[in-house]
Design an enzyme around this catalytic site. Structure first.
Site, PDB file in Angstrom:
ATOM      1  N   CYS A  15       0.830  -1.214   0.000  1.00  0.00           N
ATOM      2  CA  CYS A  15       0.000   0.000   0.000  1.00  0.00           C
ATOM      3  C   CYS A  15       0.860   1.258   0.000  1.00  0.00           C
ATOM      4  O   CYS A  15       0.360   2.349  -0.245  1.00  0.00           O
ATOM      5  CB  CYS A  15      -0.950   0.010   1.194  1.00  0.00           C
ATOM      6  N   CYS A  39      -2.968   5.175   5.816  1.00  0.00           N
ATOM      7  CA  CYS A  39      -4.426   5.120   5.852  1.00  0.00           C
ATOM      8  C   CYS A  39      -4.956   5.370   7.269  1.00  0.00           C
ATOM      9  O   CYS A  39      -4.207   5.393   8.242  1.00  0.00           O
ATOM     10  CB  CYS A  39      -4.894   3.747   5.371  1.00  0.00           C
ATOM     11  N   ASP A  91       2.269   2.646   2.566  1.00  0.00           N
ATOM     12  CA  ASP A  91       2.158   3.418   3.800  1.00  0.00           C
ATOM     13  C   ASP A  91       3.419   3.276   4.648  1.00  0.00           C
ATOM     14  O   ASP A  91       4.065   2.232   4.660  1.00  0.00           O
ATOM     15  CB  ASP A  91       0.930   2.962   4.599  1.00  0.00           C
ATOM     16  N   CYS A  93      -2.585  -3.070   8.622  1.00  0.00           N
ATOM     17  CA  CYS A  93      -2.299  -1.708   9.086  1.00  0.00           C
ATOM     18  C   CYS A  93      -1.833  -1.748  10.552  1.00  0.00           C
ATOM     19  O   CYS A  93      -0.941  -0.986  10.946  1.00  0.00           O
ATOM     20  CB  CYS A  93      -3.526  -0.828   8.953  1.00  0.00           C
TER      21      CYS A  93
HETATM   22 FE1  FES Z   1      -1.579   0.511   4.223  1.00  0.00          FE
HETATM   23 FE2  FES Z   1      -3.467   0.616   5.968  1.00  0.00          FE
HETATM   24  S1  FES Z   1      -3.696   0.448   3.845  1.00  0.00           S
HETATM   25  S2  FES Z   1      -1.341   0.587   6.326  1.00  0.00           S
END
Ligand code: FES
Length: 123
Positions: free
Chosen positions: A35, A60, A37, A104
């Site tokens: 993702c 997110c 992140d 996450c």
């Molecule tokens: Fe990547 Fe939540 S979608 S940490």
């Protein structure tokens, strides 16, 4: 049923312990390649007790809520106890996360582990 619990929404809207500790004793940064992140944790540690913790999360809502909750769970705790914090415990404390958002909370566990490893390596 709402997708996100009240606690998730609360920690997402009003995240606790956001920021940077300039003279941190341990810093850990992790990311999720899928993702994109990123989460960074800063720890202040005295006599093996976590006296302060701050985080920055570029990610997110679930990642922000997870890091916020995780910081609350380890603040004031001994290093050894914080080492044992699992993403499952973080998700449970948030009254659950949707299954596809569990990764996450893994970021929060990993960021804390990384910061603790950094602290141990520096000692
Ligand atoms: Fe990547 Fe939540 S979608 S940490």
């Amino acid at each position: 049923m709402a997708l996100y619990s009240e606690k998730v929404m609360d920690h997402f809207r009003n995240p606790r312990n956001v920021g940077v500790i300039e003279d941190a004793d341990g810093v850990g940064q992790v990311g999720n390649a899928k993702c994109g992140d990123i989460m960074k944790m800063y720890l202040k540690i005295e006599d093996d007790i976590i006296t302060d913790v701050k985080f920055e999360t570029f990610g997110c809502g679930s990642a922000i809520a997870s890091s916020s909750m995780a910081t609350e769970m380890i603040k004031g705790k001994p290093v050894e106890e914080a080492m044992k914090l699992t993403n499952k415990a973080v998700a449970e404390a948030l009254d659950g996360l949707p299954a596809y958002k569990m990764h996450c909370s893994v970021l929060a566990e990993e960021a804390i582990q990384a910061a603790l490893e950094d602290y141990k390596a520096k000692k």
